[in-house]
Design an enzyme around this catalytic site. Structure first.
Site, PDB file in Angstrom:
ATOM      1  N   GLY A   1     -12.728 -10.239   9.715  1.00 57.74           N
ATOM      2  CA  GLY A   1     -13.772  -9.214   9.557  1.00 57.74           C
ATOM      3  C   GLY A   1     -13.901  -8.303  10.764  1.00 57.74           C
TER       4      GLY A   1
ATOM      5  N   GLN B   1     -11.744  -5.991  11.492  1.00 53.36           N
ATOM      6  CA  GLN B   1     -11.193  -4.664  11.168  1.00 53.36           C
ATOM      7  C   GLN B   1     -12.350  -3.699  10.944  1.00 53.36           C
ATOM      8  OE1 GLN B   1     -11.182  -7.301   9.197  1.00 53.36           O
ATOM      9  NE2 GLN B   1     -11.007  -6.860   7.020  1.00 53.36           N
TER      10      GLN B   1
ATOM     11  N   ARG C   1     -14.120   0.095   9.591  1.00 50.59           N
ATOM     12  CA  ARG C   1     -14.101   1.249   8.699  1.00 50.59           C
ATOM     13  C   ARG C   1     -15.306   2.113   9.047  1.00 50.59           C
ATOM     14  NH1 ARG C   1      -9.942  -0.955   7.892  1.00 50.59           N
ATOM     15  NH2 ARG C   1      -8.836  -1.321   5.931  1.00 50.59           N
TER      16      ARG C   1
ATOM     17  N   TYR D   1       0.493   4.067  -2.713  1.00 49.77           N
ATOM     18  CA  TYR D   1      -0.598   5.040  -2.585  1.00 49.77           C
ATOM     19  C   TYR D   1      -0.337   5.964  -1.403  1.00 49.77           C
ATOM     20  CZ  TYR D   1      -5.494   6.665  -2.310  1.00 49.77           C
ATOM     21  OH  TYR D   1      -6.646   7.419  -2.280  1.00 49.77           O
TER      22      TYR D   1
ATOM     23  N   ARG E   1     -10.270   2.234  11.529  1.00 52.75           N
ATOM     24  CA  ARG E   1     -10.258   3.539  10.849  1.00 52.75           C
ATOM     25  C   ARG E   1     -11.530   4.300  11.204  1.00 52.75           C
ATOM     26  NH1 ARG E   1      -9.493   3.214   4.747  1.00 52.75           N
ATOM     27  NH2 ARG E   1      -7.287   2.965   5.242  1.00 52.75           N
TER      28      ARG E   1
ATOM     29  N   ARG F   1     -13.251  -2.671  -3.814  1.00 50.27           N
ATOM     30  CA  ARG F   1     -13.400  -2.212  -2.432  1.00 50.27           C
ATOM     31  C   ARG F   1     -14.598  -2.905  -1.782  1.00 50.27           C
ATOM     32  NH1 ARG F   1     -12.037   4.147  -3.293  1.00 50.27           N
ATOM     33  NH2 ARG F   1     -12.942   3.671  -5.312  1.00 50.27           N
TER      34      ARG F   1
ATOM     35  N   ARG G   1       0.820  -1.218   0.000  1.00 45.23           N
ATOM     36  CA  ARG G   1       0.000   0.000   0.000  1.00 45.23           C
ATOM     37  C   ARG G   1       0.849   1.262   0.000  1.00 45.23           C
ATOM     38  NH1 ARG G   1      -5.308  -2.104   2.418  1.00 45.23           N
ATOM     39  NH2 ARG G   1      -6.101  -0.017   2.501  1.00 45.23           N
TER      40      ARG G   1
ATOM     41  N   PHE H   1     -19.055  -6.436  -1.901  1.00 48.54           N
ATOM     42  CA  PHE H   1     -20.146  -7.077  -1.147  1.00 48.54           C
ATOM     43  C   PHE H   1     -21.479  -6.905  -1.866  1.00 48.54           C
ATOM     44  CE2 PHE H   1     -17.847  -6.387   3.222  1.00 48.54           C
ATOM     45  CZ  PHE H   1     -16.866  -7.285   2.839  1.00 48.54           C
TER      46      PHE H   1
ATOM     47  N   GLU I   1       2.362   6.711   0.332  1.00 53.24           N
ATOM     48  CA  GLU I   1       3.502   7.629   0.251  1.00 53.24           C
ATOM     49  C   GLU I   1       3.312   8.668  -0.844  1.00 53.24           C
ATOM     50  OE1 GLU I   1       5.407   8.006   2.556  1.00 53.24           O
ATOM     51  OE2 GLU I   1       5.680   6.103   3.577  1.00 53.24           O
TER      52      GLU I   1
END
Ligand code: UDP
Length: 311
Positions: free
Chosen positions: A207, A209, A211, A145, A275, A186, A142, A191, A147
């Site tokens: 699952g 994690q 957002r 993106y 996040r 994404r 990642r 989904f 950086e």
């Protein structure tokens, strides 16, 4: 009324931005190389004060006539895309931002760049405030993106401090809505298309994690307010309602009335574990906060995906 350039105009956010700006009577030039953008997103703007220019902003950007505002939104933005397009992602975040800033300086235009919650990496501070410097693996997948966007922010501040260019930085958190590509990869597009086809819904890792998902109209409103504000420092724009990815998968299966079941797949490397935007700054400076709840925003998104999938 302003003359506005939007880079990444054929993308998900770029096309919604062009639509809102033309609704408000501005004259818009949309620019995109269509690497991840979709020309159909641009075609819907015909008949408005809008012109489309196919151009890769990693090369010198030429625009005839005056410009008042530049929204620099060009970049692959889905993890799947930037893993497939690592060099282009680095180039548009660095060279593309440099060219956009050079254009802003030459035209005396104000410029806003689309940065990202990815500047916080896999965050060790939660929720994420703008003064958190982040936890990014620069050599991980990642990094291309994260950086590039961190470099873009640094470049913007240098143009502001050294050349006195009027600059704005928005850090965009996960956003969803109509015009996301079905194959975008994404979580919401994946989904939704899986659930609508009654296929297995692929949750990465266990699952757990999290957002925090913002509906596109809320996001675009926040961004246009930031452009017209006096704030030079980065501002988080996103929806602070946090959920796990498993909860998101369950919600989508339930709302679509799908018979899909959840299956798990390996968690991608460096996938952030949590996040959530701290939007104190956006609330105070922009008088903005999101209005659209997830279930409300999913309705038009599902309708769009049904149409695209022919279901
Ligand atoms: N994800 C998932 N299944 C998918 C796509 C994504 O479980 O088919 C997870 C992904 O691992 C991440 C979260 O959903 O934890 C959000 O991923 P997305 O690609 O939407 O963007 P990110 O927030 O990681 O930039």
């Amino acid at each position: 009324m302003a003359r506005v350039l939007v880079t990444g105009a054929a993308g998900f956010l770029g096309s919604h931005l062009c639509e809102l700006l033309t609704d408000r009577g501005h004259s818009v030039i949309g620019m995109d190389n269509l690497l991840t953008g979709d020309i159909r997103n641009v075609e819907r703007l015909s008949g408005r004060d809008y012109v489309f220019v196919k151009h890769d902003v990693t090369n010198y950007i030429h625009v005839d006539g005056p410009l008042d505002r530049i929204y620099h939104f060009a970049s692959p933005a889905s993890p799947i895309d930037y893993l497939k397009l690592p060099i282009q992602t680095l180039k548009v975040g660095s060279l593309g931002t440099h060219n956009a800033l050079g254009l802003a300086k030459a035209k005396g235009a104000r410029i806003l760049i689309a940065s990202t919650s990815e500047v916080y990496g896999d965050p060790l501070v939660h929720p994420q405030r703008e003064d958190y410097w982040g936890n990014v693996n620069c050599v991980g997948p990642r990094g291309v993106y994260d950086e590039a966007k961190r470099f873009a922010e640094a470049m913007v501040m240098a143009y502001h401090r050294y050349h006195g260019v009027q600059t704005r930085i928005v850090r965009i958190f996960n956003t969803y809505g109509p015009r996301m590509r079905v194959e975008d990869g994404r979580a919401i597009p994946a989904f939704l298309s899986q659930a609508l086809k009654n296929e297995d819904v692929t949750v990465f890792g266990d699952g757990s994690q999290t957002r925090s998902l913002c509906y596109v109209s809320d996001l675009i409103e926040g961004i246009t307010r930031l452009m017209e504000s006096d704030e030079v420092n980065p501002v988080n724009v996103g929806n602070p309602v946090e959920m796990t990815i498993r909860q998101l998968a369950e919600t989508i299966i339930s709302i679509t009335g799908s018979s899909s079941r959840i299956v798990t797949r390996p968690l991608p490397m460096d996938d952030p574990k949590v996040r959530q935007p701290d939007i104190t700054r956006a609330r105070a400076i922009l008088g903005w906060e999101p209005k659209v709840a997830l279930r409300e925003g999913l309705e038009p998104t599902i309708a769009y995906f049904r149409e695209r999938l022919g279901i």
